[in-house]
Design a protein around this motif. Sequence first.
Motif, mmCIF file in Angstrom:
data_model
loop_
_atom_site.group_PDB
_atom_site.id
_atom_site.type_symbol
_atom_site.label_atom_id
_atom_site.label_comp_id
_atom_site.label_asym_id
_atom_site.label_seq_id
_atom_site.Cartn_x
_atom_site.Cartn_y
_atom_site.Cartn_z
ATOM 1 N N ILE A 133 0.840 -1.204 0.000
ATOM 2 C CA ILE A 133 0.000 0.000 0.000
ATOM 3 C C ILE A 133 0.871 1.249 0.000
ATOM 4 O O ILE A 133 0.609 2.213 -0.730
ATOM 5 N N ARG A 134 1.937 1.265 0.813
ATOM 6 C CA ARG A 134 2.814 2.433 0.855
ATOM 7 C C ARG A 134 3.478 2.680 -0.497
ATOM 8 O O ARG A 134 3.544 3.802 -0.992
ATOM 9 N N ARG A 135 3.947 1.597 -1.125
ATOM 10 C CA ARG A 135 4.579 1.751 -2.433
ATOM 11 C C ARG A 135 3.581 2.266 -3.474
ATOM 12 O O ARG A 135 3.908 3.101 -4.315
ATOM 13 N N HIS A 136 2.369 1.719 -3.407
ATOM 14 C CA HIS A 136 1.367 2.125 -4.372
ATOM 15 C C HIS A 136 1.017 3.614 -4.226
ATOM 16 O O HIS A 136 0.890 4.327 -5.230
ATOM 17 N N LEU A 137 0.892 4.076 -2.985
ATOM 18 C CA LEU A 137 0.567 5.484 -2.758
ATOM 19 C C LEU A 137 1.701 6.392 -3.221
ATOM 20 O O LEU A 137 1.464 7.488 -3.747
ATOM 21 N N VAL A 138 2.942 5.936 -3.018
ATOM 22 C CA VAL A 138 4.074 6.751 -3.458
ATOM 23 C C VAL A 138 4.091 6.878 -4.977
ATOM 24 O O VAL A 138 4.436 7.912 -5.545
ATOM 25 N N GLU A 139 3.707 5.804 -5.679
ATOM 26 C CA GLU A 139 3.730 5.825 -7.135
ATOM 27 C C GLU A 139 2.578 6.625 -7.746
ATOM 28 O O GLU A 139 2.617 6.951 -8.938
ATOM 29 N N GLN A 140 1.544 6.919 -6.967
ATOM 30 C CA GLN A 140 0.383 7.619 -7.505
ATOM 31 C C GLN A 140 0.576 9.136 -7.388
ATOM 32 O O GLN A 140 1.106 9.638 -6.402
ATOM 33 N N THR A 170 -5.920 -1.238 6.885
ATOM 34 C CA THR A 170 -4.459 -1.118 6.853
ATOM 35 C C THR A 170 -4.030 0.304 6.530
ATOM 36 O O THR A 170 -3.088 0.856 7.136
ATOM 37 N N THR A 171 -4.716 0.949 5.592
ATOM 38 C CA THR A 171 -4.363 2.320 5.225
ATOM 39 C C THR A 171 -4.649 3.288 6.369
ATOM 40 O O THR A 171 -3.886 4.239 6.613
ATOM 41 N N GLU A 172 -5.736 3.065 7.079
ATOM 42 C CA GLU A 172 -6.027 3.900 8.252
ATOM 43 C C GLU A 172 -4.927 3.743 9.300
ATOM 44 O O GLU A 172 -4.575 4.698 10.006
ATOM 45 N N GLY A 173 -4.371 2.527 9.401
ATOM 46 C CA GLY A 173 -3.254 2.337 10.320
ATOM 47 C C GLY A 173 -2.023 3.116 9.880
ATOM 48 O O GLY A 173 -1.291 3.662 10.713
ATOM 49 N N LEU A 174 -1.805 3.212 8.568
ATOM 50 C CA LEU A 174 -0.702 4.027 8.060
ATOM 51 C C LEU A 174 -0.934 5.504 8.342
ATOM 52 O O LEU A 174 -0.005 6.251 8.659
ATOM 53 N N VAL A 175 -2.191 5.939 8.199
ATOM 54 C CA VAL A 175 -2.520 7.340 8.490
ATOM 55 C C VAL A 175 -2.242 7.645 9.959
ATOM 56 O O VAL A 175 -1.699 8.699 10.312
ATOM 57 N N ALA A 176 -2.601 6.702 10.837
ATOM 58 C CA ALA A 176 -2.375 6.914 12.265
ATOM 59 C C ALA A 176 -0.890 7.009 12.596
ATOM 60 O O ALA A 176 -0.501 7.664 13.567
ATOM 61 N N TYR A 191 -6.735 8.474 -0.110
ATOM 62 C CA TYR A 191 -5.456 8.376 0.582
ATOM 63 C C TYR A 191 -4.333 8.736 -0.385
ATOM 64 O O TYR A 191 -4.386 8.435 -1.589
ATOM 65 N N THR A 192 -3.320 9.389 0.166
ATOM 66 C CA THR A 192 -2.128 9.731 -0.600
ATOM 67 C C THR A 192 -0.906 9.444 0.243
ATOM 68 O O THR A 192 -1.003 9.199 1.459
ATOM 69 N N ALA A 193 0.240 9.443 -0.410
ATOM 70 C CA ALA A 193 1.487 9.263 0.321
ATOM 71 C C ALA A 193 1.771 10.503 1.150
ATOM 72 O O ALA A 193 1.318 11.604 0.817
ATOM 73 N N PRO A 194 2.504 10.383 2.248
ATOM 74 C CA PRO A 194 2.814 11.551 3.069
ATOM 75 C C PRO A 194 3.686 12.532 2.284
ATOM 76 O O PRO A 194 4.351 12.170 1.293
ATOM 77 N N ALA A 195 3.659 13.772 2.721
ATOM 78 C CA ALA A 195 4.428 14.814 2.028
ATOM 79 C C ALA A 195 5.898 14.449 2.012
ATOM 80 O O ALA A 195 6.582 14.538 0.984
ATOM 81 N N ALA A 196 6.450 14.002 3.132
ATOM 82 C CA ALA A 196 7.830 13.513 3.184
ATOM 83 C C ALA A 196 7.785 12.013 2.928
ATOM 84 O O ALA A 196 7.434 11.222 3.802
ATOM 85 N N VAL A 202 8.986 -0.834 8.673
ATOM 86 C CA VAL A 202 7.713 -1.403 9.126
ATOM 87 C C VAL A 202 8.008 -2.459 10.159
ATOM 88 O O VAL A 202 8.802 -3.371 9.927
ATOM 89 N N SER A 203 7.387 -2.315 11.303
ATOM 90 C CA SER A 203 7.595 -3.288 12.381
ATOM 91 C C SER A 203 6.759 -4.517 12.127
ATOM 92 O O SER A 203 5.898 -4.541 11.262
ATOM 93 N N GLY A 204 7.004 -5.519 12.958
ATOM 94 C CA GLY A 204 6.262 -6.770 12.787
ATOM 95 C C GLY A 204 4.793 -6.621 13.055
ATOM 96 O O GLY A 204 3.956 -7.335 12.517
ATOM 97 N N THR A 205 4.400 -5.651 13.902
ATOM 98 C CA THR A 205 2.990 -5.511 14.238
ATOM 99 C C THR A 205 2.212 -4.892 13.091
ATOM 100 O O THR A 205 1.003 -5.026 12.998
#
Length: 214
Positions: A133-140, A170-176, A191-196, A202-205
């Motif tokens: 999901i993180r990679r996909h958001l970065v590419e968009q 999962t994406t809401e967890g990334l936002v948090a 959803y979009t990738a963060p500005a930075a 990524v931890s195991g949890t």
Amino acid sequence: MSESTTAATGLTSQYTAQVAGDLEGNLKEQERVGAEIAALQQQMNALQQDHSVLVNIQQALGVTREPDGPPATAESATAPTPPQETEAAPPSRRRARKTTAPRESTTAGKPVADRTTSKTGTAKAQPTLVELIRRHLVEQSEPRSAAEISTALSKAHPERTIKTKVVRVTTEGLVAKSQAQRTKQGNSVFYTAPAASAPVAVSGTEGQPEGTDR
């Protein structure tokens, strides 16, 4: 001359009668012997028929051994050779099995180990749903909804089952965790990738939502 002629004629008649009697006796003897031969032939035919019936009965009873007698003796003279060959054959077969069994076990063990290694290596190399999901958001270049992210990841990874609900959680967890940004347009959430867009470890949890995906 008359006496000698008469004597010769008498001898001829005597020999003729004797030969005729011998011929008649010979014919009668031939008839007798022929009758005996015919009777013996009938007896032989009857014995052969009885033999066939007895053999069929013996086979029906499950007995395969022939009774003792001249025919059996002729067969018994050649019979011992096959048992000797069959008795000599099993040891070689046992040796062949003993020698080939370890080879099969050793060769069979290697593919299993290779398969296990390849499976574990593939499992470790597979990215988690969070990383996808993180990679996909970065590419968009534009915001994407959870449904759009789920559809894109499903096409990119058809071997995985990716559900929209799991992607949203999962994406809401990334936002948090500030690893994604959440925007709302009307009733839709994007959803979009963060500005930075620096990658964050990524931890195991974080892989727990993917567990629900699987």
